[in-house]
Design a protein around this motif. Structure first.
Motif, short mmCIF file in Angstrom:
data_model
loop_
_atom_site.label_atom_id
_atom_site.label_comp_id
_atom_site.label_asym_id
_atom_site.label_seq_id
_atom_site.Cartn_x
_atom_site.Cartn_y
_atom_site.Cartn_z
N HIS A 214 59.95 86.51 -5.88
CA HIS A 214 60.84 87.54 -6.43
C HIS A 214 62.21 86.92 -6.71
O HIS A 214 62.30 85.80 -7.18
CB HIS A 214 60.90 88.76 -5.52
CG HIS A 214 59.53 89.35 -5.28
ND1 HIS A 214 58.82 89.99 -6.27
CD2 HIS A 214 58.74 89.36 -4.17
CE1 HIS A 214 57.65 90.38 -5.79
NE2 HIS A 214 57.57 90.01 -4.52
N ASP A 215 63.33 87.61 -6.39
CA ASP A 215 64.65 87.10 -6.78
C ASP A 215 65.51 86.70 -5.58
O ASP A 215 66.72 86.56 -5.70
CB ASP A 215 65.38 88.12 -7.65
CG ASP A 215 65.59 89.46 -6.94
OD1 ASP A 215 65.13 89.61 -5.80
OD2 ASP A 215 66.22 90.35 -7.54
N THR A 216 64.90 86.53 -4.42
CA THR A 216 65.65 86.13 -3.23
C THR A 216 66.32 84.78 -3.45
O THR A 216 65.70 83.85 -3.97
CB THR A 216 64.71 86.05 -2.02
OG1 THR A 216 64.01 87.28 -1.88
CG2 THR A 216 65.49 85.76 -0.75
N GLU A 217 67.60 84.65 -3.05
CA GLU A 217 68.33 83.41 -3.33
C GLU A 217 67.71 82.19 -2.67
O GLU A 217 67.52 81.16 -3.29
CB GLU A 217 69.80 83.56 -2.93
CG GLU A 217 70.60 84.34 -3.96
CD GLU A 217 72.08 84.02 -3.92
OE1 GLU A 217 72.49 83.14 -3.15
OE2 GLU A 217 72.83 84.66 -4.67
N ASP A 218 67.46 82.26 -1.38
CA ASP A 218 66.81 81.14 -0.68
C ASP A 218 65.50 81.65 -0.10
O ASP A 218 65.49 82.44 0.84
CB ASP A 218 67.71 80.60 0.44
CG ASP A 218 68.96 79.92 -0.10
OD1 ASP A 218 68.91 79.40 -1.23
OD2 ASP A 218 69.98 79.91 0.60
N ALA A 219 64.38 81.21 -0.69
CA ALA A 219 63.06 81.70 -0.28
C ALA A 219 62.08 80.55 -0.25
O ALA A 219 62.11 79.66 -1.12
CB ALA A 219 62.58 82.79 -1.23
N LEU A 220 61.22 80.56 0.75
CA LEU A 220 60.21 79.52 0.89
C LEU A 220 58.82 80.14 0.79
O LEU A 220 58.48 81.05 1.54
CB LEU A 220 60.37 78.82 2.25
CG LEU A 220 59.37 77.69 2.54
CD1 LEU A 220 59.58 76.52 1.59
CD2 LEU A 220 59.51 77.24 4.00
N LEU A 221 58.03 79.64 -0.16
CA LEU A 221 56.64 80.05 -0.32
C LEU A 221 55.73 78.94 0.19
O LEU A 221 56.02 77.76 0.00
CB LEU A 221 56.30 80.30 -1.79
CG LEU A 221 57.15 81.28 -2.59
CD1 LEU A 221 56.68 81.28 -4.05
CD2 LEU A 221 57.04 82.66 -1.99
N THR A 222 54.63 79.30 0.82
CA THR A 222 53.62 78.31 1.20
C THR A 222 52.25 78.85 0.82
O THR A 222 52.00 80.05 0.89
CB THR A 222 53.65 78.00 2.71
OG1 THR A 222 53.41 79.20 3.45
CG2 THR A 222 54.99 77.39 3.12
N PHE A 223 51.37 77.93 0.43
CA PHE A 223 50.02 78.34 0.02
C PHE A 223 49.11 77.12 0.03
O PHE A 223 49.52 76.02 -0.34
CB PHE A 223 50.04 78.96 -1.38
CG PHE A 223 48.80 79.71 -1.74
CD1 PHE A 223 48.62 81.01 -1.30
CD2 PHE A 223 47.79 79.11 -2.49
CE1 PHE A 223 47.46 81.71 -1.61
CE2 PHE A 223 46.65 79.81 -2.80
CZ PHE A 223 46.48 81.11 -2.36
N ASP A 224 47.87 77.33 0.44
CA ASP A 224 46.85 76.28 0.39
C ASP A 224 46.01 76.49 -0.87
O ASP A 224 45.25 77.46 -0.96
CB ASP A 224 45.95 76.32 1.62
CG ASP A 224 46.69 75.95 2.90
OD1 ASP A 224 47.84 75.47 2.80
OD2 ASP A 224 46.13 76.14 3.99
N ALA A 225 46.20 75.61 -1.85
CA ALA A 225 45.51 75.74 -3.13
C ALA A 225 44.11 75.14 -3.06
O ALA A 225 43.96 73.95 -2.76
CB ALA A 225 46.32 75.08 -4.24
#
Length: 243
Positions: A214-225
């Protein structure tokens, strides 16, 4: 099952390169064994007085990132008399710059401050074929990506909030046309007087959202592709990828 552990660090970029390195380190230091994508020009943003004042070897600053993960994104790279917006990969094998941004964004005077690149930007990461892209490149379907058929494409961006809908449409199109995982990291917040829209995302080979910042200034996403899904999608809908 073949997988890649992916993280995306959406962040606001300050005017202090070392502060940005420290932020990227602090927000990801709890991870291990991930491929972490950072935004376009994550050490400087498009602050041209700052960029012109940098040392010739500014790109070496990415060597300060930890060795516990693989980091990638884009950074200012000087090569002789030319300056590039270069995609970097920093991991246990060292630091390399496999791609220089081809399509420079005239609305932000990028074409007046950087030289365009001419390399394909296809890299092999532990046996996984990957594509690289930087921001405005997304508006141009990449023939090299299409013909080389990477399993994952990584795109670093500083995409303005005012055209955020375009960004979402374009990354979805790039995932679907290439039938691969698509990983986008965009900057967020006010950077050098311009508002950037965030919306970093990981898309499946079907173009569906796996995870979104989304539009959060500092955001960390993690995912196992799951990389096997790329083969499954390409078998389901075969596409002629000959040059």
């Amino acid at each position: 099952m073949s997988e890649m552990k992916i993280a995306v660090l959406q962040m606001n970029v300050t005017e202090d390169p070392n502060e940005n390195i420290e932020k990227a380190t602090k927000l990801t230091e709890h991870l291990e064994g991930y491929t972490i994508l950072l935004p376009e020009l994550f050490t400087t943003g498009f602050r041209y007085p700052l960029i012109r004042s940098l040392e010739q070897n500014h790109h070496d600053i990415v060597d300060k990132l930890p060795s516990s993960n693989r980091y990638m994104g884009s950074v200012v790279r000087n090569n002789g008399d030319e300056r590039f917006n270069s995609f970097f990969i920093k991991d246990s094998k060292g630091t390399r710059f496999p791609y220089d941004k081809k399509h420079l964004f005239p609305l932000m005077d990028e074409d007046k401050n950087f030289a365009p690149g001419n390399r394909k930007g296809i890299v092999n990461l532990d046996g996984i074929k990957c594509g690289t892209s930087i921001c405005f490149d997304l508006r141009y379907p990449d023939r090299d990506h299409f013909c080389e058929a990477p399993q994952i494409i990584f795109a670093a961006a500083q995409w303005p909030a005012v055209r955020k809908k375009h960004l979402r449409a374009l990354v979805s199109a790039r995932a679907v046309e290439n039938q691969c995982w698509f990983v986008l990291c965009n900057a967020a917040g006010n950077i050098g007087g311009a508002l950037f829209g965030g919306g970093s995302i990981i898309l499946t080979p079907w173009g569906e959202t796996a995870v979104d910042a989304h539009d959060t200034e500092d955001a960390l996403l993690t995912f196992d592709a799951d990389l096997d899904s790329v083969t499954e999608v390409r078998k389901t809908i075969p596409i002629d990828r000959k040059p």
